[in-house]
Design a protein around this motif. Structure first.
Motif, PDB file in Angstrom:
ATOM      1  N   MET A   1     -45.791 -21.631 -40.640  1.00 51.18           N
ATOM      2  CA  MET A   1     -44.925 -21.368 -39.490  1.00 51.18           C
ATOM      3  C   MET A   1     -45.711 -20.671 -38.395  1.00 51.18           C
ATOM      4  N   ARG A   2     -45.786 -21.306 -37.225  1.00 56.85           N
ATOM      5  CA  ARG A   2     -46.506 -20.702 -36.113  1.00 56.85           C
ATOM      6  C   ARG A   2     -45.591 -19.808 -35.272  1.00 56.85           C
ATOM      7  N   VAL A   3     -44.335 -20.232 -35.083  1.00 58.80           N
ATOM      8  CA  VAL A   3     -43.431 -19.477 -34.216  1.00 58.80           C
ATOM      9  C   VAL A   3     -42.127 -19.179 -34.947  1.00 58.80           C
ATOM     10  N   LEU A   4     -41.761 -17.917 -34.979  1.00 55.61           N
ATOM     11  CA  LEU A   4     -40.462 -17.502 -35.482  1.00 55.61           C
ATOM     12  C   LEU A   4     -39.556 -17.220 -34.287  1.00 55.61           C
ATOM     13  N   VAL A   5     -38.337 -17.739 -34.334  1.00 59.94           N
ATOM     14  CA  VAL A   5     -37.370 -17.512 -33.257  1.00 59.94           C
ATOM     15  C   VAL A   5     -36.183 -16.766 -33.832  1.00 59.94           C
ATOM     16  N   ALA A   6     -35.806 -15.656 -33.209  1.00 60.50           N
ATOM     17  CA  ALA A   6     -34.702 -14.839 -33.707  1.00 60.50           C
ATOM     18  C   ALA A   6     -33.577 -14.795 -32.688  1.00 60.50           C
ATOM     19  N   GLY A   7     -32.338 -14.936 -33.188  1.00 59.09           N
ATOM     20  CA  GLY A   7     -31.190 -14.880 -32.288  1.00 59.09           C
ATOM     21  C   GLY A   7     -30.033 -15.727 -32.783  1.00 59.09           C
ATOM     22  N   HIS A   8     -29.329 -16.343 -31.868  1.00 57.77           N
ATOM     23  CA  HIS A   8     -28.067 -17.016 -32.173  1.00 57.77           C
ATOM     24  C   HIS A   8     -28.253 -18.450 -32.660  1.00 57.77           C
ATOM     25  N   VAL A   9     -27.444 -18.805 -33.639  1.00 59.72           N
ATOM     26  CA  VAL A   9     -27.325 -20.176 -34.132  1.00 59.72           C
ATOM     27  C   VAL A   9     -25.846 -20.521 -34.052  1.00 59.72           C
ATOM     28  N   ASN A  10     -25.499 -21.449 -33.180  1.00 57.29           N
ATOM     29  CA  ASN A  10     -24.089 -21.774 -32.908  1.00 57.29           C
ATOM     30  C   ASN A  10     -23.787 -23.230 -33.178  1.00 57.29           C
ATOM     31  N   TRP A  11     -22.510 -23.548 -33.023  1.00 54.33           N
ATOM     32  CA  TRP A  11     -22.073 -24.938 -32.900  1.00 54.33           C
ATOM     33  C   TRP A  11     -21.489 -25.080 -31.501  1.00 54.33           C
ATOM     34  N   ASP A  12     -21.970 -26.063 -30.740  1.00 52.17           N
ATOM     35  CA  ASP A  12     -21.537 -26.261 -29.353  1.00 52.17           C
ATOM     36  C   ASP A  12     -20.567 -27.424 -29.231  1.00 52.17           C
ATOM     37  N   VAL A  13     -19.515 -27.199 -28.465  1.00 53.10           N
ATOM     38  CA  VAL A  13     -18.610 -28.270 -28.058  1.00 53.10           C
ATOM     39  C   VAL A  13     -18.759 -28.387 -26.544  1.00 53.10           C
ATOM     40  N   THR A  14     -19.344 -29.487 -26.089  1.00 54.93           N
ATOM     41  CA  THR A  14     -19.620 -29.671 -24.672  1.00 54.93           C
ATOM     42  C   THR A  14     -18.523 -30.516 -24.033  1.00 54.93           C
ATOM     43  N   LEU A  15     -17.896 -29.958 -23.022  1.00 50.06           N
ATOM     44  CA  LEU A  15     -16.822 -30.623 -22.294  1.00 50.06           C
ATOM     45  C   LEU A  15     -17.306 -30.912 -20.880  1.00 50.06           C
ATOM     46  N   ARG A  16     -17.437 -32.170 -20.540  1.00 50.70           N
ATOM     47  CA  ARG A  16     -17.817 -32.541 -19.175  1.00 50.70           C
ATOM     48  C   ARG A  16     -16.533 -32.639 -18.335  1.00 50.70           C
ATOM     49  N   VAL A  17     -16.540 -31.889 -17.242  1.00 52.31           N
ATOM     50  CA  VAL A  17     -15.328 -31.775 -16.425  1.00 52.31           C
ATOM     51  C   VAL A  17     -15.636 -32.149 -14.981  1.00 52.31           C
ATOM     52  N   ASP A  18     -14.576 -32.505 -14.234  1.00 48.73           N
ATOM     53  CA  ASP A  18     -14.786 -32.875 -12.839  1.00 48.73           C
ATOM     54  C   ASP A  18     -15.165 -31.671 -11.982  1.00 48.73           C
ATOM     55  N   ARG A  19     -14.720 -30.485 -12.392  1.00 53.11           N
ATOM     56  CA  ARG A  19     -15.102 -29.237 -11.713  1.00 53.11           C
ATOM     57  C   ARG A  19     -14.809 -28.082 -12.655  1.00 53.11           C
ATOM     58  N   LEU A  20     -15.501 -26.977 -12.461  1.00 52.54           N
ATOM     59  CA  LEU A  20     -15.235 -25.802 -13.271  1.00 52.54           C
ATOM     60  C   LEU A  20     -13.876 -25.234 -12.887  1.00 52.54           C
ATOM     61  N   PRO A  21     -13.061 -24.842 -13.870  1.00 51.43           N
ATOM     62  CA  PRO A  21     -11.686 -24.410 -13.574  1.00 51.43           C
ATOM     63  C   PRO A  21     -11.647 -23.129 -12.747  1.00 51.43           C
ATOM     64  N   GLU A  22     -10.654 -23.073 -11.860  1.00 48.09           N
ATOM     65  CA  GLU A  22     -10.389 -21.885 -11.058  1.00 48.09           C
ATOM     66  C   GLU A  22      -9.107 -21.234 -11.554  1.00 48.09           C
ATOM     67  N   PRO A  23      -8.879 -19.955 -11.212  1.00 47.05           N
ATOM     68  CA  PRO A  23      -7.619 -19.316 -11.625  1.00 47.05           C
ATOM     69  C   PRO A  23      -6.408 -20.127 -11.180  1.00 47.05           C
ATOM     70  N   ASP A  24      -5.492 -20.342 -12.124  1.00 46.55           N
ATOM     71  CA  ASP A  24      -4.276 -21.103 -11.871  1.00 46.55           C
ATOM     72  C   ASP A  24      -4.566 -22.542 -11.448  1.00 46.55           C
ATOM     73  N   GLY A  25      -5.761 -23.023 -11.824  1.00 49.92           N
ATOM     74  CA  GLY A  25      -6.133 -24.396 -11.496  1.00 49.92           C
ATOM     75  C   GLY A  25      -6.233 -25.254 -12.743  1.00 49.92           C
ATOM     76  N   GLU A  26      -6.655 -26.479 -12.567  1.00 48.78           N
ATOM     77  CA  GLU A  26      -6.774 -27.419 -13.687  1.00 48.78           C
ATOM     78  C   GLU A  26      -7.968 -28.324 -13.452  1.00 48.78           C
ATOM     79  N   SER A  27      -8.715 -28.589 -14.526  1.00 53.97           N
ATOM     80  CA  SER A  27      -9.850 -29.494 -14.459  1.00 53.97           C
ATOM     81  C   SER A  27      -9.654 -30.629 -15.444  1.00 53.97           C
ATOM     82  N   ARG A  28     -10.230 -31.774 -15.124  1.00 57.06           N
ATOM     83  CA  ARG A  28     -10.088 -32.950 -15.992  1.00 57.06           C
ATOM     84  C   ARG A  28     -11.318 -33.087 -16.877  1.00 57.06           C
ATOM     85  N   ILE A  29     -11.109 -33.228 -18.190  1.00 54.11           N
ATOM     86  CA  ILE A  29     -12.189 -33.484 -19.138  1.00 54.11           C
ATOM     87  C   ILE A  29     -12.399 -34.992 -19.223  1.00 54.11           C
TER      88      ILE A  29
END
Length: 291
Positions: free
Chosen positions: A1-29
């Motif tokens: 092993m040449r490089v050890l990496v320490a930190g987070h290991v997650n599971w990602d759910v990627t949602l592609r949307v038409d725009r990032l949601p705003e307060p009291d707004g709605e975005s389409r996935i």
């Protein structure tokens, strides 16, 4: 092993949307994908693609998401000897919102990704690495890993990420040879100019599509980036770090490391998902076509 990496290991759910949601707004996935994620896991995975042997110190739950996340790493050849599987724990799931221009926002549960404390770290595993790369995690754990690595003669890099302003990473930074930050982190967190704050260290400042620069004891180095149209910037910073570390370990200078790091980031940002970093051959081809 040449490089050890320490930190987070997650599971990602990627949602592609038409725009990032705003307060009291709605975005389409309009698209949804799932894959392994977490900065530590991403960097280790990306290093394996670049033919650099890597391992991970981190934690997942013993649930389905943890099984899926670790399976991807195992298939890439990442050493998981330092990974803790938390009994009855839930693997951290991040919901990644990507708007049409490639900008990203994230939502996450706490999960098990910070279950590793200093006493859970296998010091011998850390000391076996030639280089240790630290990502966002408990500051106490990161500081312990950094000290063990430094005492063993390994070089250390740290990319603390979005939570740098909220957590005390002073001991981690003190043991780091290389520090990665983006523009926001550099301006908001670092009180002194780079040459004063990191006189004896290497500071790598990432400018996104505008490239990156290095402030080092040897001098100042810049690369303008590759001017791609981003599709999804998730994981681009992790690909950047992996390529930079890999190039430096193989004896490349700062100019070469910046060129390949920017290329890896651009390559990743031009495709969908956090696990779209290039292989060594694809990275060389990407650079050759644009220089």
């Amino acid at each position: 092993m040449r490089v050890l990496v320490a930190g987070h290991v997650n599971w990602d759910v990627t949602l592609r949307v038409d725009r990032l949601p705003e307060p009291d707004g709605e975005s389409r996935i309009f698209d949804q994908q799932s894959s392994g994620g977490g900065s530590a896991a991403n960097v280790a995975y990306d290093l394996a693609l670049l033919d650099v042997s890597s391992g991970v110190v981190g934690s997942v739950g013993d649930d389905e998401h943890g099984l899926l996340a670790t399976r991807e790493l195992e298939e890439a050849g990442v050493d998981l000897s330092g990974l803790v599987r938390v009994p009855d724990g839930e693997t951290t799931v991040k919901y990644v919102l990507v708007e049409e221009g490639g900008e990203v926002s994230m939502l996450a549960n706490d999960g098990a990704n910070e279950a590793v404390g200093p006493d859970d770290v296998d010091d011998a595993f850390v000391a076996s690495a030639e280089h240790v790369h630290l990502t966002s995690q408990q500051p106490e754990t990161a500081a312990h890993v950094a000290r063990v690595a430094s005492d063993a003669g390994a070089t250390v890099s740290v990319d603390p990420g979005r939570r740098l302003a909220d957590r005390d990473y002073g001991d981690v930074l003190a043991n780091a040879d290389v520090v990665f930050v983006n523009d926001r982190e550099a301006e908001a967190v670092l009180d002194a100019p780079p040459k004063e704050a990191f006189a004896d260290q290497v500071l790598v400042v990432k400018h996104g599509a505008a490239g990156a620069e290095v402030h080092a004891p040897e001098g100042h180095f810049e690369h303008p980036g590759f001017g791609i149209e981003p599709v999804d910037t998730t994981g681009a910073g992790d690909a950047f770090a992996a390529a930079f570390v890999a190039t430096r370990l193989d004896g490349g200078g700062y100019e070469r490391a910046l060129e390949r790091a920017n290329a890896a980031g651009a390559y990743t940002a031009s495709t969908e998902g956090a696990r779209q970093a290039p292989t060594a051959r694809a990275l060389d081809a990407f650079v050759a076509e644009r220089t």
